[in-house]
Enzyme design. Structure first.
Site, mmCIF file in Angstrom:
data_model
loop_
_atom_site.group_PDB
_atom_site.id
_atom_site.type_symbol
_atom_site.label_atom_id
_atom_site.label_comp_id
_atom_site.label_asym_id
_atom_site.label_seq_id
_atom_site.Cartn_x
_atom_site.Cartn_y
_atom_site.Cartn_z
ATOM 1 N N TYR A 1 0.871 -1.181 0.000
ATOM 2 C CA TYR A 1 0.000 0.000 0.000
ATOM 3 C C TYR A 1 0.897 1.217 0.000
ATOM 4 O O TYR A 1 1.868 1.275 0.772
ATOM 5 C CB TYR A 1 -0.894 0.000 1.235
ATOM 6 C CG TYR A 1 -1.766 1.230 1.401
ATOM 7 C CD1 TYR A 1 -1.464 2.202 2.359
ATOM 8 C CD2 TYR A 1 -2.885 1.428 0.602
ATOM 9 C CE1 TYR A 1 -2.257 3.322 2.523
ATOM 10 C CE2 TYR A 1 -3.692 2.560 0.758
ATOM 11 C CZ TYR A 1 -3.371 3.500 1.728
ATOM 12 O OH TYR A 1 -4.167 4.616 1.888
ATOM 13 N N LYS B 1 5.551 9.418 8.439
ATOM 14 C CA LYS B 1 5.354 8.874 9.783
ATOM 15 C C LYS B 1 6.432 9.324 10.782
ATOM 16 O O LYS B 1 6.369 10.426 11.306
ATOM 17 C CB LYS B 1 5.235 7.342 9.694
ATOM 18 C CG LYS B 1 3.990 6.910 8.873
ATOM 19 C CD LYS B 1 3.858 5.412 8.760
ATOM 20 C CE LYS B 1 2.800 5.028 7.764
ATOM 21 N NZ LYS B 1 1.447 4.924 8.292
ATOM 22 N N ASP C 1 9.399 2.714 -1.015
ATOM 23 C CA ASP C 1 8.413 3.435 -0.207
ATOM 24 C C ASP C 1 8.731 3.124 1.262
ATOM 25 O O ASP C 1 8.320 2.086 1.776
ATOM 26 C CB ASP C 1 6.993 3.006 -0.576
ATOM 27 C CG ASP C 1 5.976 3.713 0.299
ATOM 28 O OD1 ASP C 1 4.758 3.505 0.083
ATOM 29 O OD2 ASP C 1 6.376 4.458 1.212
#
Ligand code: KE4
Length: 450
Positions: A148, A271, A243
């Site tokens: 994702y 994050k 990613d």
């Protein structure tokens, strides 16, 4: 007659939220739909714990989905944000702190020679894909099933995280023409990637992947897989995008790429670099990044990119992590201890689990395993996961509300938290082993299976 039980404040607030916000949440997974429990409404967090609006405390393994490697309301991060706040919140012009942030990132991750700050992981991956297409003048993008990368139109194809949680093969609203430009193949299958490069030689702009997957649950790369991906992209002139929105500064100060010794062309971050405030980044080879406006023809912009408060939090986190390189080993060892304890408790109750962990990321898959790609993750018994989740929640332990998410341990989790988690798991697994086990469509007897 028993008076109707008083609705909890969480329930009251959630009902109000549902009238105002789709699903009552600002991100789908927060609705707890996959675990058959009413969602929590959180009042505050501190250290390893969160407290809901009904005053119930939980040992938290969601950690805001990865940012809170230092735990909730970490004093140094709080102080940095308050000091920044006194100078204002946003200026729409560059501040010195953004330059400091760029320096910290480029010093920590050698493959990132230049970096652009944005506001979310989705923005970072969307920008990286556009940049790869602009730089290579190619259109096709390869991703891996179950990974994702945020809700980017071109990457919401066979995605993980919430897309997998809700078993949405793709999202509505994405034109077929977009989806056709994205080729999705199984993770950890180098031969599948080789085939795609043979079929589409010279047409692939980039291969994007989570070097350690968090979004089908935690799934590490097979031995040599990342090296093969690097070789195949290099040979074809396609860019390799790591990613690392979840793994960056989470698995190591230099990210997963430093653990596996791979140098991608572009990296996305998020994050941890914001310590819980909205910030993300994309960066990589200077010759590629120099194609980004205003230096080059690939446009990308953002009102609040490099926001003063988010950058202040990020600098506080990265400087703290940079001063404590041993923290990663400590976190990994504590996570291994927790995983080992959970395996023991599951075995004691004869409940089949496969627990994957890398650094301070882990997932308890309710299947014998091994779990090495999305198909094997799908073998997990989601009803059992949901039962375990609810049993743990009732005992004050908050796991991510989906079988296809990674759980996170922070520097604030103590040995006492681990012991309490294992004690709760002993009951949680025991309850599952008393439950009839569904095999195929038949219900089998209760009790331990031979
Ligand atoms: P955001 O746009 O949510 O900041 O980041 C998207 C993203 C990109 N890349 C990776 C590897 C990610 O894990 C994410 C977002 N992660 C999910 C948790 N699996 C965010 C939680 C949510 O969607 O509510």
């Amino acid at each position: 007659m028993k008076p109707p039980s008083k609705r909890s404040r969480s329930q009251e607030l959630y009902e109000r939220a549902q009238r105002l916000i789709p699903g009552g949440v600002n991100s789908p997974v927060r609705a707890f739909r996959a675990v058959g429990a009413p969602p929590l409404i959180i009042a505050r967090g501190r250290g390893s714990q969160v407290t809901d609006v009904d005053g119930r405390h939980y040992i938290d393994y969601i950690g805001a989905w990865g940012p809170l490697i230092l735990g909730h309301a970490q004093p140094d991060v709080e102080r940095a944000v308050v000091q920044a706040l006194e100078r204002g919140t946003a200026f729409g012009l560059t501040t010195e702190a953004e330059i400091r942030m760029a320096q910290l990132i480029t010093e920590a991750v050698p493959s990132i020679e230049k970096v652009r700050l944005v506001n979310s992981g989705t923005e970072a991956t969307m920008s990286a894909i556009r940049l790869a297409r602009g730089f290579t003048k190619r259109d096709l993008v390869v991703k891996f099933i179950g990974c994702y990368h945020g809700h980017v139109d071109s990457l919401l194809v066979k995605a993980g995280s919430g897309v997998a949680t809700f078993a949405l093969p793709e999202s509505a609203g994405i034109p077929a023409q977009f989806a056709e430009l994205t080729l999705a193949i199984p993770f950890n299958q180098p031969e599948a990637l080789a085939k795609v490069f043979t079929k589409h030689r010279g047409k692939i702009a980039a291969v994007i992947l989570e070097p350690v997957v968090g979004n089908m649950g935690c799934v590490p790369p097979a031995e040599g897989f990342l090296k093969t991906v690097r070789e195949l992209t290099e040979r074809d002139g396609a860019l390799l995008i790591f990613d690392e929105v979840m793994t960056g500064f989470r698995l190591a100060y230099g990210g997963a790429q430093s653990l596996y010794g791979i140098r991608p062309d572009l990296t996305t971050l998020g994050k941890v670099i914001g310590g819980g405030l909205p910030i993300a980044a994309y960066g990589g080879r200077a010759d590629i990044m120099n194609c980004v406006a205003p230096d080059g023809p690939v446009y990308q912009a953002g009102t609040l990119s490099g926001n003063a408060l988010a950058v202040a939090a990020g600098i506080a986190v990265l400087e703290k992590l940079g001063r404590r390189p041993g923290i990663y080993k400590e976190l990994a060892n504590r996570t291994l201890r927790l995983a080992e304890g959970l395996r023991k408790e599951a075995a004691r109750a004869a409940v089949e689990v496969c627990i994957n962990c890398v650094g301070s990321m882990f997932t308890v898959f309710f299947t014998r395993g091994p779990v090495f790609d999305f198909d094997s993750a799908l073998q997990a018994d989601r009803e059992r996961f949901a039962g375990f989740f609810r049993a743990m929640l009732d005992r004050g332990v908050l796991f991510p509300p989906s079988q296809f998410e990674a759980a996170f341990l922070s520097a604030a989790h103590t040995d006492k938290d681990i012991e309490a988690t294992l004690a709760a798991a002993r009951d949680g697994f025991a309850m599952l082993s008393e439950r009839p086990v569904k095999v195929g469509n038949r219900e089998q007897g209760t009790g331990n299976r031979k």
